[in-house]
Design an enzyme around this catalytic site. Structure first.
Site, PDB file in Angstrom:
ATOM      1  N   GLY A  28       0.808  -1.217   0.000  1.00  0.00           N
ATOM      2  CA  GLY A  28       0.000   0.000   0.000  1.00  0.00           C
ATOM      3  C   GLY A  28       0.840   1.265   0.000  1.00  0.00           C
ATOM      4  O   GLY A  28       2.041   1.248  -0.258  1.00  0.00           O
ATOM      5  N   HIS A  31       2.744   4.581  -4.945  1.00  0.00           N
ATOM      6  CA  HIS A  31       3.365   5.679  -5.671  1.00  0.00           C
ATOM      7  C   HIS A  31       3.502   5.271  -7.136  1.00  0.00           C
ATOM      8  O   HIS A  31       3.058   4.167  -7.531  1.00  0.00           O
ATOM      9  CB  HIS A  31       4.707   6.060  -5.045  1.00  0.00           C
ATOM     10  CG  HIS A  31       5.635   4.900  -4.844  1.00  0.00           C
ATOM     11  ND1 HIS A  31       6.152   4.174  -5.896  1.00  0.00           N
ATOM     12  CD2 HIS A  31       6.121   4.316  -3.717  1.00  0.00           C
ATOM     13  CE1 HIS A  31       6.922   3.218  -5.441  1.00  0.00           C
ATOM     14  NE2 HIS A  31       6.917   3.265  -4.114  1.00  0.00           N
ATOM     15  N   HIS A  34       4.626   1.688  -8.014  1.00  0.00           N
ATOM     16  CA  HIS A  34       3.590   0.635  -7.973  1.00  0.00           C
ATOM     17  C   HIS A  34       2.689   0.734  -9.202  1.00  0.00           C
ATOM     18  O   HIS A  34       2.318  -0.283  -9.794  1.00  0.00           O
ATOM     19  CB  HIS A  34       2.706   0.798  -6.732  1.00  0.00           C
ATOM     20  CG  HIS A  34       3.418   0.650  -5.425  1.00  0.00           C
ATOM     21  ND1 HIS A  34       3.676   1.713  -4.594  1.00  0.00           N
ATOM     22  CD2 HIS A  34       3.926  -0.439  -4.803  1.00  0.00           C
ATOM     23  CE1 HIS A  34       4.286   1.288  -3.511  1.00  0.00           C
ATOM     24  NE2 HIS A  34       4.467  -0.014  -3.612  1.00  0.00           N
ATOM     25  N   GLN A  58       7.666  -9.505   7.886  1.00  0.00           N
ATOM     26  CA  GLN A  58       8.905  -9.053   7.239  1.00  0.00           C
ATOM     27  C   GLN A  58       9.515  -7.836   7.929  1.00  0.00           C
ATOM     28  O   GLN A  58      10.496  -7.288   7.451  1.00  0.00           O
ATOM     29  CB  GLN A  58       8.688  -8.801   5.749  1.00  0.00           C
ATOM     30  CG  GLN A  58       7.814  -7.606   5.392  1.00  0.00           C
ATOM     31  CD  GLN A  58       7.516  -7.555   3.900  1.00  0.00           C
ATOM     32  OE1 GLN A  58       6.726  -8.323   3.384  1.00  0.00           O
ATOM     33  NE2 GLN A  58       8.166  -6.637   3.181  1.00  0.00           N
ATOM     34  N   ASP A 147      13.810  -3.206  -5.227  1.00  0.00           N
ATOM     35  CA  ASP A 147      14.117  -4.201  -4.188  1.00  0.00           C
ATOM     36  C   ASP A 147      14.819  -5.371  -4.869  1.00  0.00           C
ATOM     37  O   ASP A 147      14.242  -6.454  -5.059  1.00  0.00           O
ATOM     38  CB  ASP A 147      12.824  -4.642  -3.499  1.00  0.00           C
ATOM     39  CG  ASP A 147      12.187  -3.496  -2.733  1.00  0.00           C
ATOM     40  OD1 ASP A 147      12.842  -2.951  -1.832  1.00  0.00           O
ATOM     41  OD2 ASP A 147      11.051  -3.126  -3.067  1.00  0.00           O
TER      42      ASP A 147
END
Ligand code: PAF
Length: 284
Positions: A28, A31, A34, A58, A147
């Site tokens: 969520g 930005h 995404h 996590q 990532d």
């Protein structure tokens, strides 16, 4: 666009109608990074599913789980405009029911870098992503290159456990000054925000050295560390010049490298920022 909370609702909608499904897993506070994943999923699939779940497993005990930014109404408006078909917004107990005790642990790829700095992080990521894959059963799942180690861990897990889907890794989306988009950028004060592009400058300096023929990992790491050292607000967690598949650090005496993943984690104020540049073996 349908917004649902339970696994059974996702499965019921997933079964309706023919055609491929693309899944964009998120935590969520969306930005443009995404939304680029959603746009790519939209292009390549008949249906697009998105999950919004701030995954507690996590986060380490000292990390920002409680403070992690959330804005569900804004996220849903953006996803509706981006053409998502289904959004799953589960409660924690839906993902981790009472007596939950089954985890997915990727070994070597999860050990260095973020894995060393954030013990247990990738066990949480791999577990929730495996569950998302089982719930949605997508044909393709979309993740950001930002990532980088997460992408390697998820690709490894999907291959090792024979999930019947393609893991698609999409380019990092950046601000005009080079700062990689991240939900955690909201933690930066204006002064810290002005300092934050130093990560990308450091990565570009090492990339330029690579392109000029530098192959020694130690020298590439030194180039990044020197650029970061010139920014007083930056506190370096690590800099890395690693093999893009094994994530082992490049050392001078090793075989000629097949490419390099230049990456770093740097604290600026209360934000811990990560960024990377991947240079594949075919690149100059
Ligand atoms: O990249 C993220 O936002 C998360 O790690 C993910 C993949 C959604 C799993 O919680």
């Amino acid at each position: 666009m349908q917004v649902v909370e339970t696994i059974s609702e996702v499965r019921r909608i997933r079964r309706v109608g023919p055609g491929s499904w693309g899944l964009v897993p998120t935590m969520g506070f969306l930005h443009a990074g995404h939304l680029a994943l959603v746009a790519r999923a939209r292009q390549e699939n008949n249906h697009v599913g998105v999950s919004i779940f701030v995954n507690p497993t996590q986060f380490g005990p000292q990390e920002d789980l409680a403070a992690y930014p959330r804005d569900l109404a804004r996220d849903l408006a953006q996803l509706e405009a981006a053409g998502a078909d289904l959004v799953w917004v589960p409660a924690v107990e839906e993902v981790y029911p009472p007596h939950f005790q089954t985890y997915v642990s990727v070994e070597e790829a999860a050990r260095p870098l973020e894995g060393a700095a954030r013990p247990g992080h990738f066990r949480g990521v791999a577990t929730v992503v495996a569950k998302l894959f089982n719930v949605f059963q997508p044909d393709r799942a979309y993740f950001g290159q930002k990532d980088a180690q997460q992408a390697v861990v998820i690709q490894r897990m999907a291959a090792d456990l024979a999930f019947p889907l393609d893991v698609v890794v999409c380019p990092t989306v950046r601000e005009p000054d080079g700062l990689a988009l991240s939900s955690r950028n909201v933690y930066l004060t204006p002064e810290q925000r002005a300092a934050a592009p130093v990560l990308y400058r450091a990565l570009c300096a090492a990339r330029d050295a690579w392109q000029a023929g530098e192959r020694a990992g130690g020298r590439l790491r030194r180039i990044m560390a020197d650029v970061l050292a010139a920014e007083p607000l930056a506190r370096v967690d690590y800099v890395s010049a690693a093999d893009p598949l094994t994530l082992a650090e490049l050392e001078a005496e090793a075989e000629p490298p097949r490419g390099v993943l230049l990456s770093m984690a740097v604290r600026i104020g209360r934000a811990r920022l990560i960024d990377n540049i991947l240079i594949a073996d075919a690149d100059p």
